[in-house]
Scaffold this active site. Structure first.
Site, PDB file in Angstrom:
ATOM      1  N   SER A 290     -11.712  -7.628   7.149  1.00 50.19           N
ATOM      2  CA  SER A 290     -12.735  -7.099   6.282  1.00 50.19           C
ATOM      3  C   SER A 290     -13.155  -8.239   5.374  1.00 50.19           C
ATOM      4  O   SER A 290     -12.305  -8.934   4.827  1.00 50.19           O
ATOM      5  CB  SER A 290     -12.147  -5.949   5.470  1.00 50.19           C
ATOM      6  OG  SER A 290     -13.123  -4.997   5.221  1.00 50.19           O
TER       7      SER A 290
ATOM      8  N   ARG B 155       0.855  -1.191   0.000  1.00 55.25           N
ATOM      9  CA  ARG B 155       0.000   0.000   0.000  1.00 55.25           C
ATOM     10  C   ARG B 155       0.886   1.234   0.000  1.00 55.25           C
ATOM     11  O   ARG B 155       1.656   1.449   0.944  1.00 55.25           O
ATOM     12  CB  ARG B 155      -0.897   0.029   1.251  1.00 55.25           C
ATOM     13  CG  ARG B 155      -1.706  -1.244   1.475  1.00 55.25           C
ATOM     14  CD  ARG B 155      -3.014  -1.248   0.707  1.00 55.25           C
ATOM     15  NE  ARG B 155      -3.609  -2.588   0.666  1.00 55.25           N
ATOM     16  CZ  ARG B 155      -4.535  -3.040   1.506  1.00 55.25           C
ATOM     17  NH1 ARG B 155      -5.012  -2.247   2.432  1.00 55.25           N
ATOM     18  NH2 ARG B 155      -5.013  -4.277   1.387  1.00 55.25           N
TER      19      ARG B 155
ATOM     20  N   ARG C  87      -1.486  -6.800  12.429  1.00 49.62           N
ATOM     21  CA  ARG C  87      -2.556  -6.230  13.259  1.00 49.62           C
ATOM     22  C   ARG C  87      -3.113  -7.240  14.250  1.00 49.62           C
ATOM     23  O   ARG C  87      -3.433  -6.892  15.381  1.00 49.62           O
ATOM     24  CB  ARG C  87      -3.709  -5.739  12.372  1.00 49.62           C
ATOM     25  CG  ARG C  87      -3.544  -4.302  11.997  1.00 49.62           C
ATOM     26  CD  ARG C  87      -4.835  -3.726  11.460  1.00 49.62           C
ATOM     27  NE  ARG C  87      -4.498  -2.564  10.645  1.00 49.62           N
ATOM     28  CZ  ARG C  87      -5.358  -1.813  10.005  1.00 49.62           C
ATOM     29  NH1 ARG C  87      -6.647  -2.113  10.039  1.00 49.62           N
ATOM     30  NH2 ARG C  87      -4.966  -0.783   9.306  1.00 49.62           N
TER      31      ARG C  87
ATOM     32  N   ARG D 199      -1.165   2.180  12.961  1.00 48.79           N
ATOM     33  CA  ARG D 199      -1.628   0.882  12.470  1.00 48.79           C
ATOM     34  C   ARG D 199      -1.548   0.702  10.959  1.00 48.79           C
ATOM     35  O   ARG D 199      -2.145  -0.219  10.425  1.00 48.79           O
ATOM     36  CB  ARG D 199      -3.055   0.620  12.952  1.00 48.79           C
ATOM     37  CG  ARG D 199      -4.068   1.654  12.488  1.00 48.79           C
ATOM     38  CD  ARG D 199      -5.400   1.397  13.149  1.00 48.79           C
ATOM     39  NE  ARG D 199      -6.478   2.004  12.396  1.00 48.79           N
ATOM     40  CZ  ARG D 199      -7.649   1.435  12.170  1.00 48.79           C
ATOM     41  NH1 ARG D 199      -7.902   0.240  12.633  1.00 48.79           N
ATOM     42  NH2 ARG D 199      -8.575   2.031  11.478  1.00 48.79           N
ATOM     43  N   HIS D 200      -0.821   1.557  10.274  1.00 46.07           N
ATOM     44  CA  HIS D 200      -0.653   1.404   8.830  1.00 46.07           C
ATOM     45  C   HIS D 200       0.805   1.164   8.454  1.00 46.07           C
ATOM     46  O   HIS D 200       1.696   1.800   8.990  1.00 46.07           O
ATOM     47  CB  HIS D 200      -1.164   2.643   8.093  1.00 46.07           C
ATOM     48  CG  HIS D 200      -2.652   2.756   8.091  1.00 46.07           C
ATOM     49  ND1 HIS D 200      -3.343   3.486   9.018  1.00 46.07           N
ATOM     50  CD2 HIS D 200      -3.584   2.210   7.267  1.00 46.07           C
ATOM     51  CE1 HIS D 200      -4.646   3.393   8.780  1.00 46.07           C
ATOM     52  NE2 HIS D 200      -4.821   2.625   7.724  1.00 46.07           N
TER      53      HIS D 200
ATOM     54  N   GLU E 148     -10.375  -2.328  13.784  1.00 50.06           N
ATOM     55  CA  GLU E 148     -10.718  -3.255  12.720  1.00 50.06           C
ATOM     56  C   GLU E 148      -9.523  -4.127  12.382  1.00 50.06           C
ATOM     57  O   GLU E 148      -8.414  -3.619  12.207  1.00 50.06           O
ATOM     58  CB  GLU E 148     -11.157  -2.429  11.491  1.00 50.06           C
ATOM     59  CG  GLU E 148     -11.595  -3.243  10.304  1.00 50.06           C
ATOM     60  CD  GLU E 148     -10.597  -3.201   9.170  1.00 50.06           C
ATOM     61  OE1 GLU E 148     -10.193  -2.114   8.766  1.00 50.06           O
ATOM     62  OE2 GLU E 148     -10.217  -4.296   8.702  1.00 50.06           O
TER      63      GLU E 148
ATOM     64  N   GLU F 209       0.091   4.172   0.482  1.00 55.08           N
ATOM     65  CA  GLU F 209      -0.578   5.278   1.168  1.00 55.08           C
ATOM     66  C   GLU F 209       0.381   6.091   2.047  1.00 55.08           C
ATOM     67  O   GLU F 209       1.320   5.540   2.611  1.00 55.08           O
ATOM     68  CB  GLU F 209      -1.707   4.743   2.057  1.00 55.08           C
ATOM     69  CG  GLU F 209      -2.917   4.309   1.246  1.00 55.08           C
ATOM     70  CD  GLU F 209      -3.845   3.441   2.075  1.00 55.08           C
ATOM     71  OE1 GLU F 209      -4.576   4.001   2.901  1.00 55.08           O
ATOM     72  OE2 GLU F 209      -3.832   2.205   1.908  1.00 55.08           O
TER      73      GLU F 209
END
Lengths: 506, 506
Positions: A432, A278, A480, A286-287, A429, A280
């Site tokens: 998913s 990712r 996570r 948490r990323h 979370e 991002e």
């Protein structure tokens, strides 16, 4: 050769010294040198296996010099560490084994050097505070297999210290070293030697093993899908792009499309454990830009509840097994980073998104009933669920269609919602999942509605034209799971060599 | 809704038809439609589980329409396939269940469509040739869950055909379709539905499972190292480069450096299963640009033979388990791609490189005694070893230092050779392993001697300055193991979605 070692002559000089690299490789030839003679025909005992019942026996151990404590010219204490276990070793002047020179040599060893020790196990009458093992080793022979540099960028003792210890010392007027996150990561090779870190990555290994074993036992097939793909994996913008032999390519943001294609390819039930990427610019706790995805995809007969049933059984089994098999590891983590064991039920609570919104509303938190939950709202809902249902692990399902990816199946009774779910641990979370649209015409329609150029995902959509069973699946981030199960505050603690927007090393 | 289905009225019309998407999701509501009523309260039986003992019982199955064979307006045969297993179903006119319209409907189903069938198991007196299951299902109800397009790019029957069948037919004057490799890969979703491909990827899944289970049981820790790294992973040129938030990065060619760093981090014994990336322009039968690496790294006490011991036990256990647990899968592969079971010994043969060179020389093959073996020489040596030792699996060790990576430990008794090995199956290399240099100064010296800019691997070399145990390891390509164990001729057959210099899709 250490300068100390060559100075001495006579039989006691054979009992210590640096092992030359050549000698280290000479298999089972007692003539090759003094180390070879000392270890000839012997087996190494693990430090973690040194217990009372070995009293008076001679053992051979290999480990790191954790600390040395010279008491006098006649006595040096030495704590040896192997994979988080430590044992106190005693080097005392002894006419049959240990010369004054050898006591000096032992005292002079750099921390973290690797040593081989031949010694006799003894059991002191009192508890040993500075080591995990409750026996001592009376040193007879000691050889340095590999030397560490004299001054290390991080001391393991400092890295292993809890915040509570630092604060307690401060109140007593003592300033102890606090190793910050960035320094830890810069010297990760040293940082991971702490008991908490040794435990964290052993727990992580267990999580992967349990996940796999459970799924294999239920007829799932492990697959490996490509990370190099043409276009972007889910139509997102946050992808790493690269040149692939003149074609433009990107790194897969998830195995989503390929795992679904594998269901179209008749594997019935598949899973994958592998890196996902990712790009991002997220600087949260948490990323990560690269993490380990645990992905599942399965045929369903009727309803997406079949996928939630799997999540329920899989994760409850995982938590049960971790609590049972990783007791020591969980204790080691908690010693440095205190946390309460995760509260979960044998049968996982399921709430609909609408029920969640209502719970928040009742608690005075107004949110968009058809928007996504903010991190704050998720955390608040976690608190409310804990208070009402006494669990920190639950499933929230029937999310608004608008906040889910284009391939999510709308609810048959109300297409404003979707056959989808998120799963939460301690208010965050981790999973998913959803039923996917398996009808190609409808899938194309949904992609268009979400603003995706259907041409870029033609191969994917075509996969469903050759007959596709109803199916659904889920994705989990390994780091996570470990972070939240252990109540840790940063995902960088559960990634061995984390990658974030600023970190590409080590 | 099929146009045929709506034409008919009366009770028999309820026994067939297309299932609307909405109805398909309505859980356990017999009122939702005729399919819902038909499957209400029933469990699906897997096609592979349809056996004699179910005679006269009513079953519900879901599978693909493999073939339809309309015999008359009163009778249609239908072969249904689920995950490689097939069963013959019979649709016969029957006043209680099946109308003429329904027989027509069954005959009109497109191949590869997904159907639900309620029927009664019967056992015919004769062997059923066209299906794996030796029972029939007398159809009572049949619903189409998802339709395939009428004309598929590949027919599964064609894709499943062996070369021998094609040649036999040709001799008899019949030209059968041969699906070439590229077409297969373009329509991989259809191609993998063949029994041989279903088997290949189930075997691949097993290889991973056995590898992991064996190592976990021996105290190894599973790790996940980053694929995004600064610089090039082993100093090679064939790397995929990309921009990482403004920094130049590349995709790891192997987890080599990070797995060694994990050993320096005290994990003792580690393994990883993950993608590795090679930007080489190789168009051979055994090279891919992305494949699944099985990597191992472990502390050693004395000698690299400890790593070879592990290889020996691990792979013999793997072959034993595959032969025992994957009988059906191996048969399915052999049916389309005939091969002889792998010849291997309970204790794996070890030859030195020098011995290998001598064997080749004795057979009249002159090669550079300090160069690497060519693919041809490897193949020839494989033949010679098979003739002399009756094994197709062996270890060749003590390779010339000059042909190995810079981090390889030279032999202590002759630094022209190294503490390294390759392992061969059927004359092709599958494993490469070695003891690594764990002394930082010597490692830097070796890197320089090999023309590597030491500054680019400073973090890696520094890892050894904090004390490093002697260690070694190995790397294996998952796809190669499956290819060579099954005697397949192309690695694209054992990669689910292969990537080569020309292929980036699907």
């Amino acid at each position: 050769m250490s300068s100390l070692a060559v100075e001495e002559e006579g039989p006691l000089a054979n009992n210590y010294g640096d092992v030359p690299l050549n000698e280290l490789q000479s298999v089972d030839n007692p003539e090759a040198g003094k180390w070879s003679a000392a270890v000839y025909g012997k087996h190494w005992t693990e430090v973690g296996a040194l217990i009372d019942s070995l009293k008076d026996q001679e053992v051979l151990i290999r480990g790191r010099v954790h600390t040395t404590r010279p008491v006098s010219g006649k006595l040096t204490f030495l704590v040896v560490r192997e994979r988080g276990f430590t044992v106190q070793c005693v080097g005392t002047l002894n006419p049959d084994y240990i010369s004054r020179q050898m006591v000096k040599y032992v005292a002079s060893l750099n921390r973290e050097s690797i040593v081989d020790i031949v010694g006799v196990v003894s059991v002191p009458g009192v508890a040993i505070k500075g080591a995990t093992q409750q026996v001592e080793v009376q040193v007879r022979k000691l050889y340095c297999v590999n030397k560490a540099m004299p001054t290390l960028p991080i001391n393991i003792e400092d890295a292993a210290r809890s915040e509570a210890e630092i604060e307690k010392a401060l109140k007593e007027g003592e300033q102890l070293v606090r190793v910050n996150q960035d320094t830890r990561l810069n010297y990760r090779v040293l940082d991971v030697r702490t008991p908490a870190n040794q435990a964290i990555f052993r727990i992580q290994s267990q999580v992967g093993a349990i996940f796999r074993q459970f799924l294999l036992s239920e007829g799932f097939v492990e697959i490996h899908t490509p990370k190099l793909i043409a276009g972007s994996s889910e139509g997102g913008s946050a992808v790493f792009k690269l040149d692939y032999k003149g074609q433009s390519a990107c790194l897969a943001q998830s195995p989503q499309l390929h795992k679904q294609m594998s269901i179209c390819g008749d594997f019935g039930r598949v899973f994958e454990i592998g890196p996902v990427f990712r790009a991002e610019n997220s600087f949260t706790h948490r990323h990560l830009c690269e993490f380990t995805g645990l992905d599942v995809e399965m045929e369903i007969k009727k309803h997406y509840s079949e996928v939630m049933d799997l999540v329920d059984r899989l994760f409850v089994a995982m938590f049960d097994t971790l609590n049972e098999k990783c007791k020591k590891e969980l204790e080691a983590v908690a010693k440095q980073y205190p946390f309460e064991p995760l509260k979960y039920k044998p049968k996982t609570l399921r709430l609909t998104f609408e029920e969640g919104v209502q719970m928040l509303k009742d608690a005075g938190v107004e949110i968009d009933p058809l928007g996504d939950l903010s991190t704050e709202a998720e955390r608040k809902l976690g608190q409310l669920v804990l208070e009402k249902y006494d669990t920190e692990f639950y499933i929230l399902h029937r999310y608004p269609l608008a906040v889910r990816p284009f391939y999510t199946m709308p609810c048959h009774d109300n297409p404003i919602y979707s056959n989808s779910f998120d799963v939460f641990i301690r208010g965050e979370e981790i999973i998913s999942g959803a039923q996917r649209v398996h009808v190609p015409e409808f899938l194309a329609e949904r992609a268009q509605a979400c603003g995706i150029d259907v041409a870029t995902i033609a191969t994917y959509i075509d996969s469903f034209r050759y007959g596709a069973p109803p199916h659904g699946g889920l994705g989990v981030g390994l780091e996570r799971v470990v972070m939240l199960f252990c109540g840790l505050n940063n995902i960088r603690k559960t990634s061995l060599y984390p990658r974030d927007p600023l970190r590409l090393a080590p």
